[in-house]
Motif scaffolding. Structure first.
Motif, PDB file in Angstrom:
ATOM      1  N   LYS A 191      31.219   5.620   1.035  1.00 62.72           N
ATOM      2  CA  LYS A 191      32.159   4.506   1.061  1.00 62.72           C
ATOM      3  C   LYS A 191      32.264   3.770  -0.274  1.00 62.72           C
ATOM      4  O   LYS A 191      33.238   3.066  -0.520  1.00 62.72           O
ATOM      5  CB  LYS A 191      31.749   3.512   2.156  1.00 62.72           C
ATOM      6  N   ASN A 192      31.241   3.929  -1.118  1.00 63.22           N
ATOM      7  CA  ASN A 192      31.246   3.202  -2.389  1.00 63.22           C
ATOM      8  C   ASN A 192      30.787   4.109  -3.531  1.00 63.22           C
ATOM      9  O   ASN A 192      30.033   5.072  -3.315  1.00 63.22           O
ATOM     10  CB  ASN A 192      30.316   1.980  -2.323  1.00 63.22           C
ATOM     11  N   LEU A 193      31.250   3.767  -4.712  1.00 57.23           N
ATOM     12  CA  LEU A 193      30.817   4.487  -5.914  1.00 57.23           C
ATOM     13  C   LEU A 193      29.594   3.812  -6.505  1.00 57.23           C
ATOM     14  O   LEU A 193      29.445   2.570  -6.436  1.00 57.23           O
ATOM     15  CB  LEU A 193      31.934   4.514  -6.958  1.00 57.23           C
ATOM     16  N   ARG A 194      28.734   4.612  -7.087  1.00 55.92           N
ATOM     17  CA  ARG A 194      27.581   4.099  -7.835  1.00 55.92           C
ATOM     18  C   ARG A 194      27.645   4.692  -9.237  1.00 55.92           C
ATOM     19  O   ARG A 194      28.222   5.764  -9.445  1.00 55.92           O
ATOM     20  CB  ARG A 194      26.276   4.505  -7.154  1.00 55.92           C
ATOM     21  N   SER A 195      27.049   4.040 -10.186  1.00 54.85           N
ATOM     22  CA  SER A 195      27.098   4.548 -11.564  1.00 54.85           C
ATOM     23  C   SER A 195      25.850   4.150 -12.342  1.00 54.85           C
ATOM     24  O   SER A 195      25.198   3.157 -12.032  1.00 54.85           O
ATOM     25  CB  SER A 195      28.339   4.028 -12.299  1.00 54.85           C
ATOM     26  N   VAL A 196      25.540   4.996 -13.327  1.00 55.81           N
ATOM     27  CA  VAL A 196      24.507   4.684 -14.316  1.00 55.81           C
ATOM     28  C   VAL A 196      25.150   4.850 -15.687  1.00 55.81           C
ATOM     29  O   VAL A 196      25.757   5.893 -15.961  1.00 55.81           O
ATOM     30  CB  VAL A 196      23.282   5.605 -14.188  1.00 55.81           C
ATOM     31  N   GLU A 197      25.038   3.838 -16.529  1.00 60.17           N
ATOM     32  CA  GLU A 197      25.652   3.921 -17.861  1.00 60.17           C
ATOM     33  C   GLU A 197      24.593   3.744 -18.941  1.00 60.17           C
ATOM     34  O   GLU A 197      23.831   2.787 -18.926  1.00 60.17           O
ATOM     35  CB  GLU A 197      26.742   2.882 -18.027  1.00 60.17           C
ATOM     36  N   SER A 214      26.629  -1.357  -6.487  1.00 60.04           N
ATOM     37  CA  SER A 214      27.815  -1.882  -5.813  1.00 60.04           C
ATOM     38  C   SER A 214      28.520  -2.821  -6.784  1.00 60.04           C
ATOM     39  O   SER A 214      27.911  -3.286  -7.754  1.00 60.04           O
ATOM     40  CB  SER A 214      27.430  -2.626  -4.517  1.00 60.04           C
ATOM     41  N   PRO A 215      29.796  -3.116  -6.563  1.00 60.41           N
ATOM     42  CA  PRO A 215      30.531  -3.980  -7.504  1.00 60.41           C
ATOM     43  C   PRO A 215      29.813  -5.309  -7.763  1.00 60.41           C
ATOM     44  O   PRO A 215      29.390  -5.993  -6.840  1.00 60.41           O
ATOM     45  CB  PRO A 215      31.869  -4.200  -6.787  1.00 60.41           C
ATOM     46  N   GLY A 216      29.646  -5.597  -9.054  1.00 65.36           N
ATOM     47  CA  GLY A 216      29.055  -6.861  -9.445  1.00 65.36           C
ATOM     48  C   GLY A 216      27.553  -6.926  -9.283  1.00 65.36           C
ATOM     49  O   GLY A 216      26.975  -8.020  -9.297  1.00 65.36           O
ATOM     50  N   ASN A 217      26.888  -5.784  -9.176  1.00 62.06           N
ATOM     51  CA  ASN A 217      25.441  -5.804  -8.942  1.00 62.06           C
ATOM     52  C   ASN A 217      24.763  -4.727  -9.787  1.00 62.06           C
ATOM     53  O   ASN A 217      24.399  -3.668  -9.286  1.00 62.06           O
ATOM     54  CB  ASN A 217      25.147  -5.581  -7.457  1.00 62.06           C
TER      55      ASN A 217
END
Length: 254
Positions: free
Chosen positions: A206-212, A234-237
């Motif tokens: 249901k949600n995207l996650r990312s590592v930058e 999650s967005p903003g976290n």
């Protein structure tokens, strides 16, 4: 009118026969014998040139053992090659393009024009070539990734590379995080920060996650420092990641 060729017969060592015999004294000699003069065409049979076939003083490469005539790179410097031919190198020569370890020695084919200001050298094993254009050597080219560094690196670490990133058109990073192991590419420019972003989904999709990863290059492009690693669940976290995240860096020339 058929031209008649007259020649002194000689033995296999090049000595005149004794008694002297003229080739024309032998029936059909000019049709059956290979003469040392004249223009003989359509000579049948197998000819064994045990001392190598030459044209204008140069060996004519055929097959098999003929390719063992590869010569060393002149003056131990790839940029000193200015004649077409087959060369071999052992990895100690100057101005060799950076290649992966298994190709640090091998063979190269060179093709040059008569004035030697234009040419190309192909290093066969790695399919890497360097081109000389208008007397100047261009940046090496190859579609095969070149390993610049391998190991384990985390936030704050600086990795030293085998060559400057300025030699390459792109960079390829192998990263391993909570999102798994991924091979990611980023542009290679002469200066500026690199951002390498790994993207995945949550377990329910249901949600995207990312590592930058934020990477700062040195002024000469021979090292990269991991300045920041952010995991966004999650967005903003976003949170900072201090675990090992970087495993390998490769250069892309193509």
């Amino acid at each position: 009118m058929t031209q008649e060729y007259v020649d002194q017969l000689i033995d296999k060592n090049g000595n005149p026969t004794n008694p002297y015999t003229l080739a024309r004294a032998i029936k059909d000699a000019t049709d059956k014998l290979v003469m040392t003069s004249g223009n003989q065409m359509e000579i049948g049979g197998t000819k064994n040139f045990t001392d190598q076939l030459t044209v204008n003083g140069r060996n004519v490469l055929l097959t098999g053992d003929a390719f063992k005539d590869a010569i060393p790179i002149p003056y131990n410097d790839a940029y000193q090659i200015n004649e077409s031919g087959l060369y071999h190198y052992d990895g100690t020569e100057k101005n060799l393009p950076l290649m992966n370890g298994e190709y640090t020695n091998g063979f190269a084919i060179a093709v040059f024009t008569a004035d030697d200001n234009y040419g190309i050298i192909l290093f066969i094993g790695s399919l890497t070539y360097i081109e000389k254009y208008q007397g100047q050597w261009r940046t090496p080219h190859s579609d095969m990734p070149v390993k610049l560094w391998e190991g384990s690196a985390k936030l704050g670490d600086t990795v030293n590379l085998k060559s400057s990133i300025d030699e390459f058109n792109g960079l390829q990073f192998v990263v391993g995080t909570i999102l798994g192991e991924t091979c990611l590419r980023a542009a290679s420019i002469s200066s500026g920060t690199r951002y390498v972003t790994q993207v995945g989904q949550t377990g329910d999709g249901k949600n995207l996650r990312s590592v930058e990863l934020t990477l700062h290059p040195s002024s000469d492009g021979r090292s990269l420092t991991i300045a920041q690693v952010l995991f966004n669940a999650s967005p903003g976290n976003s949170i900072q990641v201090t675990d090992t995240v970087l495993k390998r860096i490769e250069g892309i020339r193509g």
